[in-house]
Design a protein around this motif. Structure first.
Motif, short mmCIF file in Angstrom:
data_model
loop_
_atom_site.label_atom_id
_atom_site.label_comp_id
_atom_site.label_asym_id
_atom_site.label_seq_id
_atom_site.Cartn_x
_atom_site.Cartn_y
_atom_site.Cartn_z
N GLU A 91 0.88 -0.88 -0.16
CA GLU A 91 -0.10 -0.16 0.17
C GLU A 91 0.47 1.19 0.03
N LYS A 92 0.07 2.01 -0.34
CA LYS A 92 1.21 3.72 -0.85
C LYS A 92 1.35 4.15 0.54
N PRO A 93 1.77 4.80 0.57
CA PRO A 93 3.44 5.15 0.04
C PRO A 93 4.48 3.38 0.56
N GLN B 223 -1.25 2.80 -5.57
CA GLN B 223 -1.48 4.14 -5.86
C GLN B 223 -2.96 4.02 -6.37
N GLN C 128 -4.68 5.84 -9.70
CA GLN C 128 -4.50 5.90 -10.83
C GLN C 128 -5.52 4.85 -12.01
N ILE D 208 -0.05 12.94 -1.74
CA ILE D 208 0.64 11.75 -2.96
C ILE D 208 -0.42 11.40 -4.29
N HIS D 209 -1.92 10.52 -2.95
CA HIS D 209 -2.25 10.59 -4.79
C HIS D 209 -2.52 11.65 -6.21
N ASP E 165 0.96 11.98 -7.42
CA ASP E 165 1.14 9.95 -8.63
C ASP E 165 1.17 10.62 -9.72
N SER F 81 2.70 11.01 -12.91
CA SER F 81 2.30 10.08 -14.58
C SER F 81 1.91 10.99 -15.48
N GLU G 233 -6.90 -2.31 -9.38
CA GLU G 233 -6.01 -2.45 -9.29
C GLU G 233 -5.03 -3.74 -8.92
N LEU H 233 7.11 6.57 -9.50
CA LEU H 233 7.47 6.41 -7.57
C LEU H 233 8.28 6.82 -7.30
#
Length: 327
Positions: free
Chosen positions: A94-96, A122, A125, A180-181, A184, A188, A291, A313
């Motif tokens: 799991e993130k992070p 993440q 995405q 972070i979401h 990321d 991307s 995911e 990442l």
């Protein structure tokens, strides 16, 4: 008939339970064990007819466990991921993945050394709005991006157990929890920013910042973002707006619409085809199903490939580490 990928989940609190529920809906996989020292975990294992381990090293002796899904608190990720990789297991974390660039690089290198796959959850995405935005950017349908804004605002997460989320050394605070979401997704879409800056504020004596405002430069274009743990009971907000040369594309949290001159507004189909209850403070969603299914297909396709999305990442973790260290 395809062989089942057999999974051991490390940590069956909120996110571990989300993953457990989604694996139950996915084909060609089976959760066979959980590792978590709590009594609640023992009850979960019994309810789902799974083997229960209190120690990861013991679970890694289980020859059936081919993949470890790490859903423990952030500060335990490196220990658990490293142990699983060294034991020759594929890993979903799991993130992070980590709170430092050095730790993340070390784990990616170890995965390559051991010839196993390493994935980081993440999940944004895999949301329908993010997929549409990727398509619009990659196709150039509305021209290049000129400006964008991402908002991810929440009431202070007082639900967290044991307070670890408010310890910077264990969680990375707000940047690693919420921003972070969006970062990321930003990386991307548009790559490593040429430069970035931020401001942060919080109540005096609190020990962490409650609101961040970020600015990322990509050539002549700017992407801004806000993230907050407000001292107020506000509704959770996760929205974005992208200004392309020929359209403004707006996601208001529910609908995704492109606005242009001399055209009717275009509403995109972002309805999730499958909704699976999370059991946590998130409504039913298909993001985790998409995911985890994607990760499992990647392992089936090439179990010895390099870690997925490594460069992106690492870029995200490197930026957030700078922010946290200087906040």
């Amino acid at each position: 008939m395809k062989p089942l990928i057999k999974i051991g989940i490390v940590g069956v609190g909120g996110m571990g339970t989300v993953h457990l529920n989604n694996y139950a809906e996915l084909p060609d996989c089976k959760v066979v064990a959980v590792c978590d020292p709590t009594e609640q975990a023992a009850k979960t294992a019994e309810e789902h007819h799974l083997r229960h381990y209190r120690d990861l090293e013991e679970m890694l002796k289980d020859p059936e466990v081919e993949l470890c899904d790490v859903c423990t608190p952030t500060f335990l990720h490196k220990t658990h991921v490293t142990a699983a990789l060294r034991a020759g297991r594929h890993v979903i974390c799991e993130k992070p993945l980590a709170l430092s660039l050095a730790d993340a690089k070390e784990m990616f290198s170890l995965a390559k050394e051991m010839g196993v796959r390493l994935f980081v959850g993440q999940v944004l995405q895999f949301s329908p709005p993010a997929r549409v935005l990727h398509e619009l950017v990659e196709s150039g349908r509305f021209g290049k991006m000129l400006d964008a804004q991402f908002l991810r605002l929440s009431a202070c997460p007082r639900w967290v157990k044991n307070g670890w989320l408010f310890d910077k050394t264990k969680s990375g605070h707000l940047p690693f929890d919420l921003h972070i979401h969006d970062l990321d997704l930003i990386v991307s879409l548009w790559g490593r920013p040429d430069s970035f800056s931020y401001t942060a504020v919080g109540r005096e004596g609190l020990g962490y910042n409650e609101h961040y405002r970020f600015s990322y430069r990509f050539g002549d274009s700017t992407v801004s973002a806000e993230a907050a743990w407000y001292n107020a009971d506000i509704p959770f907000t996760a929205t974005w707006r992208v200004y392309f040369e020929e359209a403004v594309v707006l996601f208001d949290g529910t609908t995704l619409t492109a606005y242009r001159f001399d055209h009717e507004p275009e509403t995109f189909d972002i309805e999730e085809k499958r909704l699976i209850p999370t059991g946590i403070n998130l409504p039913p969603t298909g993001m985790f199903y998409e995911e985890l299914g994607s990760f499992l297909r990647e392992i089936e396709r090439d179990p010895h490939a390099a870690p997925a999305r490594e460069e992106e990442l690492l870029t995200v973790i490197g930026i957030l580490e700078q922010v946290v260290n200087n906040s």
